[in-house]
Design a protein around this motif. Structure first.
Motif, short mmCIF file in Angstrom:
data_model
loop_
_atom_site.label_atom_id
_atom_site.label_comp_id
_atom_site.label_asym_id
_atom_site.label_seq_id
_atom_site.Cartn_x
_atom_site.Cartn_y
_atom_site.Cartn_z
N CYS A 401 0.89 -0.96 0.01
CA CYS A 401 0.23 -0.05 0.38
C CYS A 401 1.15 1.49 -0.14
O CYS A 401 0.69 2.10 -0.64
N GLY A 402 2.10 1.03 0.62
CA GLY A 402 3.03 2.29 0.12
C GLY A 402 3.37 2.96 -0.73
O GLY A 402 3.16 3.64 -1.12
N ALA A 403 3.36 1.65 -1.67
CA ALA A 403 3.97 1.51 -2.62
C ALA A 403 2.44 2.27 -4.08
O ALA A 403 2.75 3.32 -4.80
N TRP A 404 1.71 1.58 -3.57
CA TRP A 404 -0.22 2.40 -4.05
C TRP A 404 0.37 3.59 -4.08
O TRP A 404 -0.17 4.10 -5.09
N ALA A 405 0.68 3.61 -2.64
CA ALA A 405 -0.36 5.73 -2.52
C ALA A 405 0.96 6.74 -3.06
O ALA A 405 0.37 7.46 -3.76
N VAL A 406 2.20 5.72 -3.58
CA VAL A 406 3.57 7.15 -4.07
C VAL A 406 2.75 6.77 -5.56
O VAL A 406 2.97 8.04 -6.01
N ILE A 407 2.54 5.76 -6.52
CA ILE A 407 2.54 6.19 -7.99
C ILE A 407 0.64 6.72 -7.75
O ILE A 407 0.90 7.38 -8.82
N PHE A 408 0.37 6.66 -6.94
CA PHE A 408 -1.56 6.99 -6.73
C PHE A 408 -1.44 8.62 -6.87
O PHE A 408 -2.16 9.20 -7.56
N THR A 409 0.09 9.38 -6.21
CA THR A 409 0.15 10.61 -5.99
C THR A 409 0.46 10.50 -7.67
O THR A 409 0.21 12.14 -7.73
N GLY A 410 1.26 10.08 -8.21
CA GLY A 410 1.62 10.49 -9.63
C GLY A 410 0.45 10.71 -10.38
O GLY A 410 0.25 11.49 -11.81
N LEU A 411 -0.66 9.87 -10.32
CA LEU A 411 -1.49 10.18 -10.89
C LEU A 411 -3.27 10.98 -10.43
O LEU A 411 -3.60 11.82 -11.63
N PHE A 412 -2.94 11.13 -9.29
CA PHE A 412 -4.30 12.11 -8.76
C PHE A 412 -4.02 13.84 -8.29
O PHE A 412 -4.56 14.44 -7.93
N ALA A 413 -3.14 13.66 -8.19
CA ALA A 413 -2.39 15.58 -7.94
C ALA A 413 -2.72 15.91 -8.75
O ALA A 413 -2.32 16.13 -10.38
N THR A 414 -3.42 17.36 -8.19
CA THR A 414 -3.64 18.08 -8.74
C THR A 414 -3.38 19.27 -8.67
O THR A 414 -2.67 19.70 -8.08
N GLU A 415 -3.25 19.70 -9.83
CA GLU A 415 -2.30 21.20 -10.45
C GLU A 415 -2.64 22.16 -9.12
O GLU A 415 -1.32 22.55 -8.96
N GLY A 416 -4.00 22.65 -8.77
CA GLY A 416 -3.83 23.69 -7.73
C GLY A 416 -3.22 23.58 -6.21
O GLY A 416 -2.15 23.78 -5.98
N TYR A 417 -3.37 22.30 -5.63
CA TYR A 417 -2.93 21.45 -4.45
C TYR A 417 -1.50 21.21 -4.97
O TYR A 417 -0.62 22.03 -3.27
N VAL A 418 -0.67 20.90 -5.70
CA VAL A 418 0.31 20.79 -5.73
C VAL A 418 1.16 21.80 -5.88
O VAL A 418 2.43 22.77 -4.78
N ALA A 419 0.50 23.51 -6.75
CA ALA A 419 1.22 24.60 -5.92
C ALA A 419 1.20 25.32 -5.16
O ALA A 419 2.61 25.59 -4.51
N GLY A 443 6.79 9.58 -13.11
CA GLY A 443 8.04 8.73 -13.35
C GLY A 443 8.48 9.07 -12.13
O GLY A 443 9.42 7.56 -11.36
N ASN A 444 8.63 10.38 -11.41
CA ASN A 444 10.08 10.32 -10.82
C ASN A 444 9.55 9.54 -9.13
O ASN A 444 9.80 8.80 -8.11
N GLN A 445 7.73 9.35 -8.66
CA GLN A 445 7.36 8.28 -8.20
C GLN A 445 7.16 6.89 -8.33
O GLN A 445 7.78 6.17 -7.17
N ILE A 446 7.32 6.72 -9.41
CA ILE A 446 7.77 5.56 -9.47
C ILE A 446 9.28 4.59 -9.20
O ILE A 446 9.17 3.75 -9.03
N LEU A 447 10.17 5.83 -10.27
CA LEU A 447 11.29 5.86 -9.49
C LEU A 447 11.60 5.74 -8.12
O LEU A 447 12.28 5.37 -7.44
N GLU A 448 10.64 6.94 -7.31
CA GLU A 448 10.90 6.46 -5.86
C GLU A 448 10.43 4.78 -5.26
O GLU A 448 11.50 4.54 -4.27
N VAL A 449 9.42 4.66 -5.07
CA VAL A 449 9.56 2.93 -5.20
C VAL A 449 10.56 2.37 -5.22
O VAL A 449 10.81 1.31 -5.18
N PHE A 450 10.62 2.23 -6.98
CA PHE A 450 11.94 1.37 -7.09
C PHE A 450 13.13 1.29 -6.48
O PHE A 450 13.75 0.64 -5.84
N ILE A 451 13.69 2.40 -6.10
CA ILE A 451 14.93 2.68 -5.38
C ILE A 451 14.67 2.11 -3.50
O ILE A 451 15.58 1.94 -3.44
N ILE A 452 13.53 2.69 -3.73
CA ILE A 452 13.30 2.28 -1.73
C ILE A 452 13.37 0.91 -2.01
O ILE A 452 13.93 0.63 -1.13
N PHE A 453 12.35 0.16 -3.27
CA PHE A 453 12.75 -1.55 -3.09
C PHE A 453 14.06 -1.73 -3.26
O PHE A 453 14.49 -2.76 -2.32
#
Lengths: 499, 499, 499
Positions: A401-419, A443-453
């Motif tokens: 679920c930790g990996a899911w959460a990181v990747i989910f953020t790469g899918l659903f992060a909104t422009e306004g909230y990121v700003a 891409g960065n989120q997937i990289l984090e998942v990969f590198i932590i693993f």
């Protein structure tokens, strides 16, 4: 700051406050607002040991409003740290309730020592590895360089980020405890002491440095031109790290005796006390309100206040959605209203929102939590197929679920909230592809998942393998059959009078 | 607010700050104090989604002091919300300890789901029913109208009262959990899911709208000319609602098998674990410090700080008086130092002060708590006479003492404290008849008790009756005899190794 | 304060704010900073009932920044008080788990009543004895003089230090509960009610007055020329008081039947539930973050914020060092990884740092905690040699380590930290002899240890002796054999269904 010094500063303050009158366009008036916001900004970089004691008490920083903002941020971060530490009690109850009654003291002493050994390890090395800088105030993008033993160095004029230390220590202890759960009921105590220290002194702090320290190569809170991972409160940093370490441990130590029958099917080994599991779950949920909202690291400025409050709601929605989904899923599949599954579903929901809580919408929080509950169930099934025995489902809950959460953020992060959360001064603007983002964030989120693993898997896997080869990893069959409490901890956790 | 925007506002701030110098009598200087007080005032009306993010960032609202007050109020309300949510853990332990060991998982899963299902229900509908306004910013005096699914609407420029939502959700979950206790050990799970959702989505939020939303017809925090009930933290709104719903449920579902002997006398069915009862009681007591002092909804201004601190003391005095009175009463009557009675006495004391905590004197708090302990005992006796089986004494503690608390406030509210807590800007001045008040307040308080009894009793009574007729309310005799854990939840809560 | 009054004050504020422009060197601008610091200073003296409600609302005190500082300090102290009160739940679980299953309800009802009876006692007398002043605002150096029943008096214009009362009450309840642990499993309930009331109404508050009230003869927060003991959060005031009272009780009531064999050797009487012990330990640890950091009594000013955060870290280091040391010590001596010893080691570490937390370095905190674990072990051995039976090791943990903590502070307090925490306005400069201090501080610390031992030992010893002579102290052998729960509390704490 001494109170006497305050009076001296007061005089300076008067001088500058009235000097200001002579220059109508002077920037001094801006200080109040800017200091509040600036405090938040500097806090987030991780470079600044910004307790008020370190201020160069020039006229600027003496501003009373900034002092109050500093006090308020201290109060909020300290209370958040206490809530995160309270999670140790939650993990202890969850773990104790989830194991068999003959191994209760064994898992409990590990939980207590995760806080104690973890504190020593983090004091000796961990903080320095995560956030330390050398005498020039520098650190590499890979690892911190200084502040070991909370030592002073020239760059910051003496250690002072006390609230940062306690907050980060509580997170480190959580990572170590997650690992303990996956290896419960058959691991030697010496092996535990080793991995607990290694994890909190080195493996985990390195990940922290990468993702949360302003100098780290993956950090969103550093240079504008760096990789920018959004892992707000550590779905990857904390939960994946603990979960992957636990997975490596569970693989290396092997399943509990009798966990898989001659036909290869899993034999249920229910925990001994459901009330403790529920208590632990609720305490963890409460503690998560320090974990997630506290990770804003500030609340004095308007933006931080709003983000913090929204994060609390988003976290709640994901937890609730995880619990409800787990309930429905298990009833649909097994016709049982499964309490333990609901508790784990809540935890899965919480892990699933920890990375992206400040940048996703309420409806998406529900999706994240519900998805987490499904991933938890699927991962649990998969591990059993692979004959990996994880008594607490620590990898399923925290790793998967930790990996899911990181990747989910790469899918659903909104422009306004990121700003709002990662814009000025860090200049991060990439958002989720489901809202039209470029994919760079994903891409960065997937990289984090990969590198932590890879990082955690390689080092902790190597460590557990070495321990196994040396014969220090697994308890003897006799000890395991008798129970670790009787064989190693001086008796049973329970001694009921005959009535 | 984005930090970038903050800088832009800073420039405006400088402009206006210095413009101010040209007009010595300008009102700008007043902003600091007024904003602090104003923030509290607007929070209380319920109409204003006043997170800082919604400010029209003109020069006025940019004031640094107001921003800090907003941050501090956020911090205090969030922490209060976390404390209130922690009460779910308290209810869970209290309920688990109070039932027989064969029904522990059944009551625990209800407690966990009260938070989860309650969150979904409150997110979907509950918040909108309680505090929602339509696109013109209006709502009727009976029910809210908007903000379902935390949706945006024109009136408030997007949902933003995040801290309000989490605070109110925690209250809603408490109301649902109170109900669960009264129906423990013999209710079908599907019936539970239904009433939990109905209560948190509609029945409870309507009561909230009446009493706490500025538009509600009973609200003290609205127009000067309206009915003004003083029910500060919800002795009526939360506790009576949960307690009356529980009473209806207990009546409809009938007593546990064997609860009343052939002679009609009650057969003791002691809970299975007194340690969990005490743990639950203490957690509830701690959580009440979010419930009552947090209901001031602000702490940044001097009046709110004083009220909040006094409420904490008043709450403590009532809890302690309830515990001591219950101890003495049970020893006098039965010559037993009754632990469970003392715990329930503490809870009765807490419920008994929740309505009036900001407006009564310390000595009166002792009276309220002591009276609550007596009412708890008398109500418990009465229900047994009526052969109504309420395993947790939920109606006695929350329903009867809730009504007592509301009426007590009409007797003992002091003029000065009412003026402090409900004076400007709400213009409420009616106080208790024992201090010479006109009786108008007492009349309104009695009206609240009556209307909650009718509203909740009618709807929830109707719901439970329908479920009963449809055969969905009561577990089968076989399930009840075997225990709900084995029959519905996949096994026992406890699995002790043979030693 | 009424909001309407706020507006009126706002007008005055405008007037003075602009008057200020005419006098460039006016001191008004200093108010913001000075008020923040001043609030902290006045809080510490104990003389000032400094809730905002008592301000003479002249132009000075209306300052918005001071109002915010007041609000923030209220928020932090209230939350700290709630954390300290949460320790009652921790003590309850620790005590319950540490006794035999037949005496669980007996120890639990004492824990609940320590909060309830303690509240009544502290409301009636305790607060007045500790902090009360007469109508002229005076109190002797030995005992307070007023504010009984939270009454109003001329000197302070009505009681108003609500946050102070709740914070101090929580401390008083802790002292009483420590005592209960030492006398567990064989003490009559009436004797308990007596000593609980006596301790919280008189014996403990007198010690508070001496050490913490500005008028007290040992107080560091009073006149510059007085004795100045550094006992920041009460290693002596709270823990020694509770521990010495417990020691007297344990001596007078005698050991539990069968605790010492015919050969004089101690027979192990393990507690019945290790999970409750761990839960209690973690809750106490969490609560200690209210106890120690909260004892700064302020966080709004820069110095207080830094001290508070550092105290949290220092407290953590000592707790962790205590736990790790206990683990190593017990493994070295007995080859057992002893969970209960680790838990007690953590508590010993916490007690050992409570006196000196704001004035010692991190490395010294580790020494204090480690030393505490050793002292705990040695004291426990000594008591067994002396055939004193203290089931919770209450004297070893709280009494002996409390004394160790007070003396340690006289050795390791650093000059800079003393100046920061006890310098202006109290003018205390004496520091530890290991840093070159004169020894005056160490002498005072030893004096505090001695005087608490004498005062508490004499009064409580006399009380317990009187009760013993009168036959009210010890339960009958039959009651003890049957268990106090069955004989006095109406049944067993546990009632498990047959499966």
């Amino acid at each position: 700051m001494q109170i006497g010094a305050a009076s001296a500063r007061g005089v300076l303050f008067v001088f500058f406050a009235h000097l200001q009158l002579l220059f109508a366009a002077s920037p001094f008036s801006r200080l109040a607002v800017d200091n509040i916001c600036g405090v938040a900004a500097e806090f987030r970089t991780g470079k600044s040991d910004l307790s008020f004691g370190d201020y160069d008490y020039g006229a600027f920083s003496m501003d009373a409003t900034a002092e109050l903002a500093n006090g308020l941020n201290h109060a909020y971060m300290l209370i958040s740290a206490f809530l995160v530490f309270f999670m140790q009690a939650g993990f202890a109850m969850l773990c104790a309730g989830s194991v068999r009654s003959k191994n209760v003291m064994n898992i409990l002493i590990k939980n207590v020592l995760d806080a104690c050994v973890g504190c020593m390890a983090f004091y000796f090395f961990g903080w320095g590895v995560a956030y330390g800088v050398d005498d020039d105030g520098e650190a590499s993008s890979f690892i911190g360089a200084g502040s070991f033993f909370l030592s002073k160095n020239k760059a910051n004029g003496g250690f002072s980020d006390w609230k940062g230390f306690i907050f980060q220590w509580a997170f480190a202890a959580a990572a170590a405890t997650i690992t303990s759960g996956a290896m419960a009921e058959r691991t030697q105590f010496a092996a535990y002491l080793g991995y607990s220290f290694l994890l909190t002194a080195f493996v985990y702090p390195v990940v922290v440095h990468w993702v949360w320290d302003g100098n780290g190569w993956l950090s969103a809170w550093g240079d504008e031109n760096k990789q920018a991972v959004i892992d707000f409160a550590g779905s990857g940093v904390v939960h994946m790290t603990g979960g992957v370490a636990g997975l490596m441990g569970a693989i290396m130590v092997g399943p509990r005796t009798g966990r898989f029958g001659p036909d290869g099917k899993a034999v249920p080994m229910p925990g001994h006390n459901a009330a403790l599991v529920v208590l632990g779950t609720f305490i963890l949920w409460v503690g998560w309100y320090g974990f997630n909202p506290g990770s804003q690291l500030a609340i004095a400025d308007g933006a931080s206040a709003e983000v913090t409050a929204r994060v609390a709601v988003i976290t709640t929605l994901a937890a609730a959605a995880g619990g409800v989904t787990a309930m429905g899923l298990h009833y649909a599949l097994y016709k049982v209203w499964d309490l333990i599954a609901v508790c784990n579903g809540v935890l899965a929901g919480l892990v699933s929102i920890t990375a992206g809580c400040p940048v996703i919408e309420p409806y998406a929080a529900v999706l994240a939590g519900a998805g987490g509950a499904v991933i938890l169930w699927a991962t649990g099934k998969l591990l059993l197929k692979l004959k990996i025995d994880d008594p607490l489902e620590a990898f399923a809950v925290h790793g998967a679920c930790g990996a899911w959460a990181v990747i989910f953020t790469g899918l659903f992060a909104t422009e306004g909230y990121v700003a709002q959360a990662y814009g000025a001064p860090w200049g991060k603007t990439e958002y989720g592809i489901f809202y039209g983002g470029s994919g760079a964030l994903l891409g960065n989120q997937i990289l984090e998942v990969f590198i932590i693993f890879v990082w955690v898997g390689a080092i902790m896997g190597g460590f557990f393998y070495s321990m196994k080869v040396a014969g220090y990893l697994r308890s003897s069959p006799e000890e395991e059959a008798l129970g670790l409490d009787e064989s190693k901890h001086g008796g049973s956790a329970y001694n009921m009078e005959k009535i």
